[in-house]
Motif scaffolding. Sequence first.
Motif, PDB file in Angstrom:
ATOM      1  N   ALA A   1      38.587  47.636  40.948  1.00  0.00           N
ATOM      2  CA  ALA A   1      38.062  47.243  42.256  1.00  0.00           C
ATOM      3  C   ALA A   1      37.107  48.258  42.847  1.00  0.00           C
ATOM      4  O   ALA A   1      36.545  48.022  43.933  1.00  0.00           O
ATOM      5  CB  ALA A   1      39.229  47.011  43.224  1.00  0.00           C
ATOM      6  N   ILE A   2      36.899  49.388  42.175  1.00  0.00           N
ATOM      7  CA  ILE A   2      36.069  50.453  42.750  1.00  0.00           C
ATOM      8  C   ILE A   2      34.657  49.964  43.043  1.00  0.00           C
ATOM      9  O   ILE A   2      34.080  50.276  44.096  1.00  0.00           O
ATOM     10  CB  ILE A   2      36.053  51.681  41.815  1.00  0.00           C
TER      11      ILE A   2
ATOM     12  N   VAL B   1      42.578  39.898  39.837  1.00  0.00           N
ATOM     13  CA  VAL B   1      42.861  39.801  41.276  1.00  0.00           C
ATOM     14  C   VAL B   1      41.802  40.533  42.093  1.00  0.00           C
ATOM     15  O   VAL B   1      41.501  40.133  43.222  1.00  0.00           O
ATOM     16  CB  VAL B   1      44.278  40.327  41.613  1.00  0.00           C
ATOM     17  N   ALA B   2      41.205  41.601  41.532  1.00  0.00           N
ATOM     18  CA  ALA B   2      40.176  42.341  42.259  1.00  0.00           C
ATOM     19  C   ALA B   2      38.933  41.496  42.479  1.00  0.00           C
ATOM     20  O   ALA B   2      38.204  41.687  43.454  1.00  0.00           O
ATOM     21  CB  ALA B   2      39.810  43.623  41.508  1.00  0.00           C
ATOM     22  N   SER B   3      38.685  40.544  41.565  1.00  0.00           N
ATOM     23  CA  SER B   3      37.514  39.684  41.722  1.00  0.00           C
ATOM     24  C   SER B   3      37.735  38.649  42.827  1.00  0.00           C
ATOM     25  O   SER B   3      36.774  38.067  43.330  1.00  0.00           O
ATOM     26  CB  SER B   3      37.208  38.971  40.400  1.00  0.00           C
ATOM     27  N   ARG B   4      38.974  38.434  43.205  1.00  0.00           N
ATOM     28  CA  ARG B   4      39.297  37.456  44.257  1.00  0.00           C
ATOM     29  C   ARG B   4      39.794  38.126  45.534  1.00  0.00           C
ATOM     30  O   ARG B   4      39.460  37.716  46.638  1.00  0.00           O
ATOM     31  CB  ARG B   4      40.361  36.478  43.732  1.00  0.00           C
ATOM     32  N   LEU B   5      40.640  39.128  45.351  1.00  0.00           N
ATOM     33  CA  LEU B   5      41.205  39.869  46.472  1.00  0.00           C
ATOM     34  C   LEU B   5      41.111  41.347  46.095  1.00  0.00           C
ATOM     35  O   LEU B   5      41.906  41.826  45.288  1.00  0.00           O
ATOM     36  CB  LEU B   5      42.667  39.451  46.699  1.00  0.00           C
ATOM     37  N   TRP B   6      40.152  42.074  46.653  1.00  0.00           N
ATOM     38  CA  TRP B   6      39.802  43.381  46.129  1.00  0.00           C
ATOM     39  C   TRP B   6      40.967  44.360  46.143  1.00  0.00           C
ATOM     40  O   TRP B   6      41.035  45.266  45.317  1.00  0.00           O
ATOM     41  CB  TRP B   6      38.607  43.961  46.874  1.00  0.00           C
TER      42      TRP B   6
ATOM     43  N   ASN C   1      30.112  39.726  37.017  1.00  0.00           N
ATOM     44  CA  ASN C   1      31.478  39.953  37.493  1.00  0.00           C
ATOM     45  C   ASN C   1      32.061  41.223  36.890  1.00  0.00           C
ATOM     46  O   ASN C   1      33.028  41.182  36.108  1.00  0.00           O
ATOM     47  CB  ASN C   1      32.372  38.755  37.153  1.00  0.00           C
ATOM     48  N   PRO C   2      31.515  42.375  37.233  1.00  0.00           N
ATOM     49  CA  PRO C   2      31.956  43.632  36.625  1.00  0.00           C
ATOM     50  C   PRO C   2      33.403  44.003  36.900  1.00  0.00           C
ATOM     51  O   PRO C   2      34.008  44.719  36.107  1.00  0.00           O
ATOM     52  CB  PRO C   2      30.999  44.661  37.230  1.00  0.00           C
ATOM     53  N   SER C   3      33.985  43.518  38.008  1.00  0.00           N
ATOM     54  CA  SER C   3      35.387  43.834  38.294  1.00  0.00           C
ATOM     55  C   SER C   3      36.308  43.233  37.247  1.00  0.00           C
ATOM     56  O   SER C   3      37.235  43.885  36.754  1.00  0.00           O
ATOM     57  CB  SER C   3      35.776  43.320  39.696  1.00  0.00           C
TER      58      SER C   3
END
Length: 403
Positions: A31-32, A161-166, A244-246
């Motif tokens: 998520a960074i 999850v980071a791509s949807r909820l960081w 979508n790098p996350s």
Amino acid sequence: MSEMDKKKKLLMWSILLIALFQMPNIGITPAINRMYTEVFTDKPLSAIQTAVGLTSMTGPIVALIWAFLIRKDVVTKRFVILFGTFALGLAGVLALFLHGRLWHIGLLAVLLGCGAASYVPNSTSLLVDNFEGEQRRKVAGRQVVFSSLGGIFFCIVGGIVASRLWYGGYLLMMLMIPVAVYSLFVIPSYRDSAISASSSEPGKKSRLNPDTFYYDLWQFFQYFLYLVFANNISVHFARSGISNPSVAAGFAAAVAMVGSFGVSNVFKKLSLRLGDMMIPLAYVMIFIGYTILNLFDHSLIMMFIGICITGTSMGLLPPQCVVSVSKRVDESTSAIAMAILMAVAAGLGGFLSPIITTNVTMALGGESTNFRYQFMAFFSLALAVIVFFLNKYRAKKQAGLYD
């Protein structure tokens, strides 16, 4: 199976389940890039990396405090491990409410650091105290397997999850709660453990073998180097044009864990054959992996190959250091030895990594992650050469060829 064997088996499973959470912040790093580009846009990348990396700064302090209290018989290893497991679960709960400011991230990172510094070194210390010889080497290998499996899970799910909820990676820490409950029933009080009860000289306190610091040094550099991958991969993917790098970073971290998992399955054989030469081999793997990340940034497949090779280093160096240190400690020094190895050395390496590597490489080569990876690749290769010849010297000295 005897009653003692059953207790050891239950204890082994507690150690292995805890190992699933050996690197709790690995599910956070995907998520960074979103934190940098979408959430805390007024903050520099190094500040965000440092906030996330407070986990690594907190660990050494907490681990040393616990080790001192354990050695003084103020608390037991059981208490410390349970404190850590429940602290990690609490971090997951708090993340539901605290995530909107950078200091919230720092607070959660500190809580993760307190938790990991409590259960990582002391669960490994229990391994050293309660298992011997080939059994110890076998359980140490399995510990790396479970650490890798946990890393794979948290990397993939953390990236998704980071791509949807960081901040979703923090919520995954609530999965530690059932492990904490299980451990509550199976981890014995250290004073009542088999190794203490059977000691021929109960209460005897030995001095820490200074030779253990040799392995602490290389553990420090392992995490110092490895965290360059974890802290920069989402940014590297973004600058390489990966969509979508996350999510990609989550899968990349999982691929690294696959590399570690693959090596851990043959760790026993490799360790018996190579011994401490596993350490320079780990640094060579980082050199190869980072070089591929630099040279083949246009190919996701090649970058994943480089990442997998980098990941093998985690299945080579840390468990070998555990085995080597375990030969130089007893039950009265295992807590402090493992605290220094697993929390202080690893934690300081992880914390200082973004502060030093990001700022130094930005000063020398700008914001290029390609330059950052290649620069650290050459540094890793230099360390491999140094430790190779040091190991040769130590082997000859131990054989009596040097005074």
